[in-house]
Scaffold this motif. Structure first.
Motif, PDB file in Angstrom:
ATOM      1  N   GLY A 176       0.808  -1.209   0.000  1.00  0.00           N
ATOM      2  CA  GLY A 176       0.000   0.000   0.000  1.00  0.00           C
ATOM      3  C   GLY A 176       0.840   1.256   0.000  1.00  0.00           C
ATOM      4  O   GLY A 176       0.596   2.185  -0.776  1.00  0.00           O
ATOM      5  N   ARG A 177       1.859   1.294   0.845  1.00  0.00           N
ATOM      6  CA  ARG A 177       2.665   2.510   0.993  1.00  0.00           C
ATOM      7  C   ARG A 177       3.533   2.789  -0.227  1.00  0.00           C
ATOM      8  O   ARG A 177       3.835   3.947  -0.533  1.00  0.00           O
ATOM      9  CB  ARG A 177       3.544   2.386   2.241  1.00  0.00           C
ATOM     10  CG  ARG A 177       2.733   2.362   3.541  1.00  0.00           C
ATOM     11  CD  ARG A 177       3.557   1.899   4.720  1.00  0.00           C
ATOM     12  NE  ARG A 177       2.723   1.756   5.912  1.00  0.00           N
ATOM     13  CZ  ARG A 177       3.100   1.137   7.024  1.00  0.00           C
ATOM     14  NH1 ARG A 177       4.318   0.583   7.090  1.00  0.00           N
ATOM     15  NH2 ARG A 177       2.287   1.065   8.045  1.00  0.00           N
ATOM     16  N   LEU A 178       3.929   1.722  -0.945  1.00  0.00           N
ATOM     17  CA  LEU A 178       4.756   1.899  -2.139  1.00  0.00           C
ATOM     18  C   LEU A 178       3.939   1.994  -3.413  1.00  0.00           C
ATOM     19  O   LEU A 178       4.487   2.199  -4.498  1.00  0.00           O
ATOM     20  CB  LEU A 178       5.747   0.735  -2.269  1.00  0.00           C
ATOM     21  CG  LEU A 178       6.964   0.766  -1.354  1.00  0.00           C
ATOM     22  CD1 LEU A 178       7.762  -0.524  -1.505  1.00  0.00           C
ATOM     23  CD2 LEU A 178       7.849   1.969  -1.655  1.00  0.00           C
ATOM     24  N   GLY A 179       2.631   1.845  -3.302  1.00  0.00           N
ATOM     25  CA  GLY A 179       1.789   1.954  -4.486  1.00  0.00           C
ATOM     26  C   GLY A 179       1.942   0.801  -5.462  1.00  0.00           C
ATOM     27  O   GLY A 179       1.938   1.008  -6.682  1.00  0.00           O
ATOM     28  N   ALA A 205      -0.635  -5.466  -6.659  1.00  0.00           N
ATOM     29  CA  ALA A 205      -1.076  -6.192  -5.463  1.00  0.00           C
ATOM     30  C   ALA A 205      -2.579  -6.082  -5.230  1.00  0.00           C
ATOM     31  O   ALA A 205      -3.106  -6.743  -4.323  1.00  0.00           O
ATOM     32  CB  ALA A 205      -0.325  -5.667  -4.236  1.00  0.00           C
ATOM     33  N   ILE A 206      -3.286  -5.287  -6.033  1.00  0.00           N
ATOM     34  CA  ILE A 206      -4.707  -5.059  -5.755  1.00  0.00           C
ATOM     35  C   ILE A 206      -5.500  -6.363  -5.792  1.00  0.00           C
ATOM     36  O   ILE A 206      -6.234  -6.695  -4.845  1.00  0.00           O
ATOM     37  CB  ILE A 206      -5.297  -4.026  -6.738  1.00  0.00           C
ATOM     38  CG1 ILE A 206      -4.704  -2.642  -6.456  1.00  0.00           C
ATOM     39  CG2 ILE A 206      -6.826  -3.992  -6.611  1.00  0.00           C
ATOM     40  CD1 ILE A 206      -5.120  -1.577  -7.465  1.00  0.00           C
ATOM     41  N   GLU A 207      -5.386  -7.126  -6.876  1.00  0.00           N
ATOM     42  CA  GLU A 207      -6.165  -8.361  -6.973  1.00  0.00           C
ATOM     43  C   GLU A 207      -5.731  -9.390  -5.919  1.00  0.00           C
ATOM     44  O   GLU A 207      -6.602 -10.029  -5.300  1.00  0.00           O
ATOM     45  CB  GLU A 207      -6.064  -8.942  -8.377  1.00  0.00           C
ATOM     46  CG  GLU A 207      -6.872  -8.170  -9.409  1.00  0.00           C
ATOM     47  CD  GLU A 207      -8.324  -7.971  -8.975  1.00  0.00           C
ATOM     48  OE1 GLU A 207      -8.952  -8.963  -8.543  1.00  0.00           O
ATOM     49  OE2 GLU A 207      -8.817  -6.846  -9.066  1.00  0.00           O
ATOM     50  N   PRO A 208      -4.426  -9.597  -5.686  1.00  0.00           N
ATOM     51  CA  PRO A 208      -4.047 -10.514  -4.606  1.00  0.00           C
ATOM     52  C   PRO A 208      -4.594 -10.088  -3.246  1.00  0.00           C
ATOM     53  O   PRO A 208      -5.032 -10.934  -2.450  1.00  0.00           O
ATOM     54  CB  PRO A 208      -2.513 -10.464  -4.639  1.00  0.00           C
ATOM     55  CG  PRO A 208      -2.172 -10.111  -6.036  1.00  0.00           C
ATOM     56  CD  PRO A 208      -3.263  -9.173  -6.477  1.00  0.00           C
ATOM     57  N   LEU A 228      -5.508  -1.564   0.463  1.00  0.00           N
ATOM     58  CA  LEU A 228      -6.383  -1.392  -0.684  1.00  0.00           C
ATOM     59  C   LEU A 228      -6.902   0.034  -0.797  1.00  0.00           C
ATOM     60  O   LEU A 228      -7.058   0.577  -1.903  1.00  0.00           O
ATOM     61  CB  LEU A 228      -7.559  -2.367  -0.581  1.00  0.00           C
ATOM     62  CG  LEU A 228      -7.259  -3.823  -0.962  1.00  0.00           C
ATOM     63  CD1 LEU A 228      -8.419  -4.734  -0.618  1.00  0.00           C
ATOM     64  CD2 LEU A 228      -6.926  -3.927  -2.457  1.00  0.00           C
ATOM     65  N   ALA A 229      -7.160   0.673   0.348  1.00  0.00           N
ATOM     66  CA  ALA A 229      -7.613   2.064   0.307  1.00  0.00           C
ATOM     67  C   ALA A 229      -6.533   2.957  -0.300  1.00  0.00           C
ATOM     68  O   ALA A 229      -6.841   3.865  -1.085  1.00  0.00           O
ATOM     69  CB  ALA A 229      -7.956   2.522   1.723  1.00  0.00           C
ATOM     70  N   LEU A 230      -5.289   2.698   0.041  1.00  0.00           N
ATOM     71  CA  LEU A 230      -4.191   3.493  -0.525  1.00  0.00           C
ATOM     72  C   LEU A 230      -4.045   3.242  -2.017  1.00  0.00           C
ATOM     73  O   LEU A 230      -3.709   4.150  -2.790  1.00  0.00           O
ATOM     74  CB  LEU A 230      -2.881   3.153   0.188  1.00  0.00           C
ATOM     75  CG  LEU A 230      -2.734   3.631   1.631  1.00  0.00           C
ATOM     76  CD1 LEU A 230      -1.495   3.037   2.274  1.00  0.00           C
ATOM     77  CD2 LEU A 230      -2.672   5.161   1.688  1.00  0.00           C
ATOM     78  N   LEU A 231      -4.255   1.997  -2.429  1.00  0.00           N
ATOM     79  CA  LEU A 231      -4.019   1.629  -3.823  1.00  0.00           C
ATOM     80  C   LEU A 231      -5.176   2.001  -4.746  1.00  0.00           C
ATOM     81  O   LEU A 231      -4.971   2.145  -5.966  1.00  0.00           O
ATOM     82  CB  LEU A 231      -3.757   0.116  -3.920  1.00  0.00           C
ATOM     83  CG  LEU A 231      -2.447  -0.354  -3.315  1.00  0.00           C
ATOM     84  CD1 LEU A 231      -2.404  -1.890  -3.239  1.00  0.00           C
ATOM     85  CD2 LEU A 231      -1.261   0.136  -4.131  1.00  0.00           C
ATOM     86  N   THR A 232      -6.352   2.120  -4.203  1.00  0.00           N
ATOM     87  CA  THR A 232      -7.533   2.369  -5.058  1.00  0.00           C
ATOM     88  C   THR A 232      -8.188   3.703  -4.797  1.00  0.00           C
ATOM     89  O   THR A 232      -9.124   4.078  -5.501  1.00  0.00           O
ATOM     90  CB  THR A 232      -8.574   1.242  -4.863  1.00  0.00           C
ATOM     91  OG1 THR A 232      -8.986   1.225  -3.485  1.00  0.00           O
ATOM     92  CG2 THR A 232      -8.009  -0.108  -5.243  1.00  0.00           C
ATOM     93  N   GLY A 233      -7.723   4.421  -3.767  1.00  0.00           N
ATOM     94  CA  GLY A 233      -8.357   5.680  -3.415  1.00  0.00           C
ATOM     95  C   GLY A 233      -7.998   6.821  -4.360  1.00  0.00           C
ATOM     96  O   GLY A 233      -7.113   6.721  -5.190  1.00  0.00           O
TER      97      GLY A 233
END
Length: 299
Positions: A264-267, A271-274, A294-299
């Motif tokens: 999440g922190r590295l974007g 990793a979203i689907e896993p 997931l919030a960090l990656l999809t927000g």
């Protein structure tokens, strides 16, 4: 049969009189070979190895029977390997059958897949199926090695490069989405090789220097007990090094909560689907970490 699968020379020599076999001629040689052939019928793997080493083609019928009919699975592997060394490929089918039987022991299927890779023109389709679908990661790992060998990628320079190491590692993940991404990448590489490109063309021999910071500290922390991976400065790494970091994080998503937080922190959008896959069964702190990532990656 309790002996290990791969014998050392001195273990073969434990068979009474086996050292003398190359010195014997005529009836004496025949009698000695008959003794070893009888031991093959008794599921003695050392005898199969010795007969192959000394080039005893008279042993082929007994070895074929052993490879196809022995009730000891490892003896079937011994016999198939001995046959191959004698220039006979009758062990191919029983090894394939062993791989298709999930009730066989892991170590037996592991050896079977390694042996199949040694045959001339190995069954690439079968090796690929085992690499993708065998229920045990040990067998899948052996099958990935066999696939690489079958496509001419088994040398250490190539198989030890960051690309193939990353693929092989991710194909051992318990997460279907991680395995799928890695297998798709490997499938594309193999197709390009079949089309005439070389390992060098595909960058398969390159390795990132892990001795420089911040990659060194990150790499060291993976096997350490720090509460989190040190990620400061990683986003500024050159593309090959950053790709290595992302692959290492994906490799550890299913076994290390630090990897979840780092994704999440590295974007790491791969990793979203896993993470969504993991979320379906996660509870407690694990679930909270996944939802945060997931919030960090999809927000």
């Amino acid at each position: 049969m309790n002996a290990p699968l791969r014998f050392r020379r001195d273990e073969i020599d434990d068979l009474p009189g086996v050292r003398l076999l190359p010195l014997l001629e005529g009836e004496e040689r025949t009698a000695a070979e008959d003794i070893l052939i009888a031991k093959v019928e008794q599921d003695d793997g050392r005898a199969a190895v010795a007969l192959a080493e000394f080039g005893c083609v008279r042993a082929i019928p007994a070895l074929v029977r052993s490879a196809t009919e022995s009730t000891a699975p490892l003896m079937r592997v011994f016999a198939a390997r001995a046959l191959l060394r004698l220039g006979n490929e009758s062990g191919r089918a029983p090894m394939a059958a062993m791989l298709r039987n999930p009730t066989e022991r892991v170590d037996e299927r592991d050896e079977a897949v390694r042996l199949l890779a040694e045959f001339p023109e190995p069954d690439k389709t079968l090796l690929w199926e085992v690499a993708l679908f065998d229920p045990h990661p040990v067998v899948r790992a052996a099958a990935v090695d066999a696939v690489l060998t079958a496509w001419g990628l088994g040398d250490r320079v190539t198989s030890g490069g960051d690309v193939l190491l990353g693929i092989a590692g991710r194909m051992m993940s318990t997460l279907r989405s991680v395995r799928q991404e890695a297998s798709d990448q490997l499938r594309e590489i193999l197709a390009r090789l079949d089309a005439g490109e070389t390992a060098a063309d595909l960058g398969l021999t390159s390795r990132v220097d892990r001795s420089e910071e911040p990659l060194y500290s990150f790499d060291e922390s993976i096997e350490g007990d720090e509460p989190d991976f040190p990620i400061a400065g990683l986003v500024d790494l050159p593309a090959p090094a950053l790709l290595l970091v992302h692959n290492l994080i994906l490799l550890r998503l299913d076994k290390d909560p630090r990897a979840v937080r780092a994704a999440g922190r590295l974007g790491v959008r791969r990793a979203i689907e896993p993470l969504r896959e993991m979320l379906r069964s996660a509870t407690g702190d694990e679930r909270a970490d996944i939802e945060s990532a997931l919030a960090l990656l999809t927000g």
